[in-house]
Design an enzyme around this catalytic site. Sequence first.
Site: not given
Ligand code: NAD
Length: 261
Positions: A143, A156
């Site tokens: 991130s 985080y």
């Molecule tokens: P999201 O909530 O849409 O998806 C998260 C996914 O992780 C889902 O499929 C969920 O079922 C799964 N998950 C959660 N806990 C779990 C567990 N214990 N075991 C197995 N699966 C699990 O979130 P997202 O925004 O797509 O985030 C995905 C990644 O991207 C994360 O690591 C997040 O930190 C990172 N990220 C997101 C953003 C953003 O702006 N959305 C920015 C930077 C980084």
Amino acid sequence: MSLKGKAAVVTGSTSGIGLGIAEALAGAGANIMLNGFGDAAAIAKLREEMAARFSVRVSYNGADMSKPDEIRALIAAAEKELGSVDVLVNNAGIQFVAPIESFPDEKWNAIIAINLSAAFHAMKAAIPGMKARNWGRIINIASAHGLVASAQKAAYVAAKHGLVGLTKVAAVELANSGVTVNAICPGWVLTPLVQKQIADRAKEKHTSVEQEEHDLLAEKQPMLRFTTPQQIGALAVFLCSDAASTITGAPLSIDGGWVAQ
Ligand code: NAD
């Protein structure tokens, strides 16, 4: 770019960025092991649709990424069902927002387990096969918060900085093994994880979701638009290409200028 015959594990791929990456890798020809939580019927449908749309094999394993035994079983299941793990995308992640003095211990432990330790356990399990085949791609979804801080995100930010560090160590260890290890560092991507933060802000401040979407972007990103899961998927596919075979140990920003300031 063809990943035909290769197999990719994408953790947390039932939603958001992970789903975008899984679709992009499938689009490049890779067989896919999906993982993440969700409704069983919806996940079965997702599997079928992805397999039909891209003519690849799509498996699913519901491992809880906070549990090392289940992570090891996920990698073993992918090797058994798809023949190998050539691409590992450590993407599953959760968020919780509070000042340090009131940050719940269990939220700290869960975020460190899912956003950081899970990548260690998955890499530990997948690296021997990659080394034996002299080819592998490990992509850790960090991130902008892997590079800079924001208030109220102690767990985080600590986990994502740790993930960038873990990426660098693995890249150095695997430098001459045909395996590259990189971190993608997105800024804001409009997924359920961020939609919840926006909804909470709108509720707290008695404003609209649209207003909070704008304000959220304006606080951090010079570019006032969200990156899409498809754009992150395209970057992951590029990292799997021969053109990217000497990119390793790199935190790659895709963040609308967030960390340039
Ligand atoms: P999201 O909530 O849409 O998806 C998260 C996914 O992780 C889902 O499929 C969920 O079922 C799964 N998950 C959660 N806990 C779990 C567990 N214990 N075991 C197995 N699966 C699990 O979130 P997202 O925004 O797509 O985030 C995905 C990644 O991207 C994360 O690591 C997040 O930190 C990172 N990220 C997101 C953003 C953003 O702006 N959305 C920015 C930077 C980084």
